[in-house]
Design a protein around this motif. Structure first.
Motif, mmCIF file in Angstrom:
data_model
loop_
_atom_site.group_PDB
_atom_site.id
_atom_site.type_symbol
_atom_site.label_atom_id
_atom_site.label_comp_id
_atom_site.label_asym_id
_atom_site.label_seq_id
_atom_site.Cartn_x
_atom_site.Cartn_y
_atom_site.Cartn_z
ATOM 1 N N ALA A 174 30.447 -9.885 -12.073
ATOM 2 C CA ALA A 174 30.121 -8.899 -13.100
ATOM 3 C C ALA A 174 30.228 -7.505 -12.514
ATOM 4 N N LYS A 175 30.905 -6.644 -13.244
ATOM 5 C CA LYS A 175 31.005 -5.264 -12.800
ATOM 6 C C LYS A 175 29.697 -4.572 -13.107
ATOM 7 N N LYS A 176 29.156 -3.963 -12.114
ATOM 8 C CA LYS A 176 27.888 -3.269 -12.282
ATOM 9 C C LYS A 176 28.144 -1.940 -12.965
ATOM 10 N N LYS A 177 27.452 -1.745 -14.084
ATOM 11 C CA LYS A 177 27.601 -0.493 -14.800
ATOM 12 C C LYS A 177 26.718 0.547 -14.142
ATOM 13 N N VAL A 178 27.328 1.595 -13.736
ATOM 14 C CA VAL A 178 26.595 2.673 -13.115
ATOM 15 C C VAL A 178 26.489 3.806 -14.135
ATOM 16 N N ALA A 179 25.271 4.166 -14.418
ATOM 17 C CA ALA A 179 25.057 5.232 -15.388
ATOM 18 C C ALA A 179 25.564 6.545 -14.818
ATOM 19 N N ALA A 180 26.304 7.256 -15.637
ATOM 20 C CA ALA A 180 26.808 8.551 -15.215
ATOM 21 C C ALA A 180 25.640 9.521 -15.070
ATOM 22 N N LYS A 181 25.737 10.378 -14.113
ATOM 23 C CA LYS A 181 24.693 11.370 -13.902
ATOM 24 C C LYS A 181 24.727 12.351 -15.064
ATOM 25 N N PRO A 182 23.567 12.611 -15.678
ATOM 26 C CA PRO A 182 23.553 13.526 -16.823
ATOM 27 C C PRO A 182 23.898 14.949 -16.411
ATOM 28 N N LYS A 183 24.461 15.669 -17.362
ATOM 29 C CA LYS A 183 24.804 17.074 -17.121
ATOM 30 C C LYS A 183 23.513 17.879 -16.969
ATOM 31 N N PRO A 184 23.504 18.830 -16.053
ATOM 32 C CA PRO A 184 22.291 19.627 -15.872
ATOM 33 C C PRO A 184 22.081 20.595 -17.035
ATOM 34 N N LYS A 231 17.865 28.971 -18.780
ATOM 35 C CA LYS A 231 16.584 29.265 -18.138
ATOM 36 C C LYS A 231 15.462 29.343 -19.174
ATOM 37 N N THR A 232 15.824 29.115 -20.436
ATOM 38 C CA THR A 232 14.860 29.203 -21.527
ATOM 39 C C THR A 232 14.795 27.896 -22.308
ATOM 40 N N CYS A 233 13.708 27.742 -23.032
ATOM 41 C CA CYS A 233 13.487 26.581 -23.897
ATOM 42 C C CYS A 233 14.298 26.767 -25.175
ATOM 43 N N LEU A 234 14.997 25.750 -25.611
ATOM 44 C CA LEU A 234 15.780 25.838 -26.853
ATOM 45 C C LEU A 234 14.910 25.960 -28.094
ATOM 46 N N VAL A 235 13.693 25.463 -28.035
ATOM 47 C CA VAL A 235 12.830 25.467 -29.213
ATOM 48 C C VAL A 235 12.162 26.829 -29.406
ATOM 49 N N THR A 236 11.581 27.382 -28.339
ATOM 50 C CA THR A 236 10.807 28.624 -28.472
ATOM 51 C C THR A 236 11.521 29.848 -27.914
ATOM 52 N N GLU A 264 22.322 11.853 -24.938
ATOM 53 C CA GLU A 264 23.783 11.736 -24.946
ATOM 54 C C GLU A 264 24.421 12.332 -23.687
ATOM 55 N N GLY A 265 23.823 12.033 -22.538
ATOM 56 C CA GLY A 265 24.398 12.449 -21.262
ATOM 57 C C GLY A 265 24.133 13.894 -20.875
ATOM 58 N N GLN A 266 23.308 14.588 -21.636
ATOM 59 C CA GLN A 266 22.973 15.995 -21.365
ATOM 60 C C GLN A 266 21.473 16.097 -21.129
ATOM 61 N N THR A 267 21.087 16.777 -20.066
ATOM 62 C CA THR A 267 19.677 17.035 -19.822
ATOM 63 C C THR A 267 19.236 18.211 -20.678
ATOM 64 N N PHE A 268 18.084 18.076 -21.305
ATOM 65 C CA PHE A 268 17.472 19.159 -22.072
ATOM 66 C C PHE A 268 16.102 19.420 -21.463
ATOM 67 N N GLU A 269 15.790 20.693 -21.237
ATOM 68 C CA GLU A 269 14.497 21.057 -20.668
ATOM 69 C C GLU A 269 13.735 21.922 -21.656
ATOM 70 N N PHE A 270 12.416 21.736 -21.653
ATOM 71 C CA PHE A 270 11.550 22.436 -22.589
ATOM 72 C C PHE A 270 10.344 22.997 -21.852
ATOM 73 N N CYS A 271 9.735 24.009 -22.456
ATOM 74 C CA CYS A 271 8.599 24.662 -21.810
ATOM 75 C C CYS A 271 7.318 23.845 -21.917
ATOM 76 N N CYS A 272 7.255 22.909 -22.882
ATOM 77 C CA CYS A 272 6.028 22.128 -23.065
ATOM 78 C C CYS A 272 6.306 20.847 -23.863
#
Length: 104
Positions: A38-48, A52-57, A73-81
């Motif tokens: 079996a081929k081991k599926k390696v998860a792709a590293k998400p995009k950083p 520098k700001t929160c998309l919500v606030t 969907e393969g993209q990292t999202f960062e938030f302030c809280c």
């Protein structure tokens, strides 16, 4: 007579235990020749996350001291809280479009 009967029963019992057991026959080839690796599926590293700001606030990510992140969907999202993460989870498509627009 009793001793002869006991010896006969024991001899027959031992003889039946010593009888060879027929080998099981199968039509399948040995497992080692037919096993597929079996081929081991390696998860792709998400995009950083590129901002520098929160998309919500639109506040700085470290303004609240509760910085959280998620991968969608393969993209990292960062938030302030955490409440901003909850808002993202209710309508991620809105923030995916906002990130695309913010990146230019």
């Amino acid at each position: 007579m009793k001793a002869t009967l006991i010896l006969t029963v024991l001899a027959l019992g031992l003889a039946s235990c010593a009888a060879p057991v027929p080998a099981a026959t199968t039509d399948a080839a040995p497992a080692s020749s037919t096993a597929k690796v079996a081929k081991k599926k390696v998860a792709a590293k998400p995009k950083p996350y590129p901002l520098k700001t929160c998309l919500v606030t639109d506040d700085g990510l470290d303004d609240m001291d509760e910085r959280v992140s998620t991968v969608y969907e393969g993209q990292t999202f960062e938030f302030c809280c955490k409440p901003c993460l909850k808002k993202f989870n209710k309508n991620p498509g809105k923030y995916v479009r906002a990130l695309a627009k913010a990146k230019g």
